[in-house]
Design a protein around this motif. Sequence first.
Motif, PDB file in Angstrom:
ATOM      1  N   GLY A   1     -20.850  34.009 -42.165  1.00  0.00           N
ATOM      2  CA  GLY A   1     -19.850  33.119 -41.584  1.00  0.00           C
ATOM      3  C   GLY A   1     -20.098  31.684 -41.997  1.00  0.00           C
ATOM      4  O   GLY A   1     -21.238  31.304 -42.306  1.00  0.00           O
ATOM      5  N   VAL A   2     -19.037  30.901 -42.014  1.00  0.00           N
ATOM      6  CA  VAL A   2     -19.153  29.457 -42.256  1.00  0.00           C
ATOM      7  C   VAL A   2     -18.630  28.760 -41.013  1.00  0.00           C
ATOM      8  O   VAL A   2     -17.445  28.892 -40.667  1.00  0.00           O
ATOM      9  CB  VAL A   2     -18.346  29.021 -43.493  1.00  0.00           C
ATOM     10  N   VAL A   3     -19.516  28.025 -40.328  1.00  0.00           N
ATOM     11  CA  VAL A   3     -19.162  27.419 -39.046  1.00  0.00           C
ATOM     12  C   VAL A   3     -19.732  26.005 -38.983  1.00  0.00           C
ATOM     13  O   VAL A   3     -20.517  25.584 -39.835  1.00  0.00           O
ATOM     14  CB  VAL A   3     -19.695  28.257 -37.859  1.00  0.00           C
ATOM     15  N   SER A   4     -19.338  25.273 -37.955  1.00  0.00           N
ATOM     16  CA  SER A   4     -19.879  23.932 -37.756  1.00  0.00           C
ATOM     17  C   SER A   4     -21.353  24.005 -37.379  1.00  0.00           C
ATOM     18  O   SER A   4     -21.845  25.037 -36.914  1.00  0.00           O
ATOM     19  CB  SER A   4     -19.108  23.210 -36.649  1.00  0.00           C
ATOM     20  N   ALA A   5     -22.027  22.894 -37.572  1.00  0.00           N
ATOM     21  CA  ALA A   5     -23.456  22.857 -37.268  1.00  0.00           C
ATOM     22  C   ALA A   5     -23.723  23.160 -35.805  1.00  0.00           C
ATOM     23  O   ALA A   5     -24.656  23.894 -35.472  1.00  0.00           O
ATOM     24  CB  ALA A   5     -24.022  21.492 -37.642  1.00  0.00           C
ATOM     25  N   THR A   6     -22.908  22.632 -34.907  1.00  0.00           N
ATOM     26  CA  THR A   6     -23.143  22.858 -33.477  1.00  0.00           C
ATOM     27  C   THR A   6     -22.973  24.335 -33.119  1.00  0.00           C
ATOM     28  O   THR A   6     -23.666  24.845 -32.249  1.00  0.00           O
ATOM     29  CB  THR A   6     -22.186  22.013 -32.622  1.00  0.00           C
TER      30      THR A   6
END
Length: 330
Positions: free
Chosen positions: A210-215
Motif C-alpha cells: 500500500g501507499v499511504v500517508s506517513a501518519t
Amino acid sequence: MQRKTRSPSMSRRAALLLAIAATATASTGAWAQAWPTKPVRLVVGYSAGGGVDAMARLLAPRLSAVLGQQVVVENRTGAAGLIAGDTVARAAPDGYTLMLGDSSLLIAQHLQPRMSFDPIKSFTPVAGVFTLPLVIVVNNDVPAKTPAEFVKLLRDQPGRFSYATSGVGTVHHLGFEMLKAKARSFVVHIPYRGASQIVPDVMSGQVPIGVVSATSAIAQARAGKLRALAVMNPVKLAGAEDIAPLSDALPGFSAVPRLYVLAPTGTPAPIVDKLSDALRTVMDAPDIAQVSAQQGAVPAYMPAGPLAADIVRESAEWGKVIREQGITAQ
C-alpha cells in the motif's frame, strides 16, 4: 534629412497617458498596501478532517495574526479538488479568495482534458507551504525489508504483487507507477477510497502493498502490524528516521504531494508579495515543524517566483508518467 518634430497635441497626449499610467500604478500600490480590509477565504477542495484541510486550519489562524484580518477556511469538496479550483479560478483577483492547492491539480489536467480551468494559467502562485510524505507499506509476509530488496523483488517477480492507493491519478498512484517504470516491473494497481481501508487490508494480506500517508503508516508499523518499507521522498522523516528513502535504491527518486497557496490570475503583484511574505513569517515559526509533523506534513516554504517555475516543472513530470504508463481516468 529633415527631422520630424512632435506636434504639441501629440506631446500633450503622451504626457496625459503617462500621467494616467502613473496614477493607476500609484492607486494600485496604495490599495494593495491597505489590503486586507476584510476577511480572506482560503478554499480547500477536500472535506473537513482530511490532510489538506488540517493544514489549512493550521495555517489560517497564524496567517490571520500576521495579516491582521481573519482568514476563513472554506471547504468546496468534490472532483478531487476541481470544484474548489473552479471556484477560485473564477473569483475576483483581489486577494480575498485563495486556494490551498495540491499536486492533484497538476495531475488532473493530464487526465481531465475538459477541465473548466487551467491549473497553471488560471492561478498566480503565492507560496509553497508543505509536503505530505508518502510511505510504502507492506504485509509482514512480504520478504523485502529494505528499498533495495523491494525493488529487486518487484523486478524478479513481475505480476506477482498488487498495490493499493487512494485512487487513480493521485500522487500515491503515479509515484508507484514511477517506481514500476524504474524497476522495470509490473504490479497491479487496486484503487481504494483512502488509507482507512488500505491499512487493514495490507495488515491482513488482502493486498500486499500500500501507499499511504506517513501518519497512517507509522503507528501501525511501530505496533508490528505491517512494515513501513520506504518513504517516497528523497529524505528521511523527522521522528521516523528508521524508514529509508526509496531513493537509496533508485537514486533521484521523489514522489511527494505538495501544498501551495494560489490566487486567481490577475491578483496584483503587491498583494501576492505581501501574502508570500506573510506565509514566510508563518512558516518560520519555531514550532511549525513539530505541529505540522503531527499531521504528517513537512514545512516546505517556497516564494512565489520559484514556485511558479516549479509548478510548471512538476506538471510536466506528472504528464510524462501518465503518458509513458498509459494511465487514463477511470
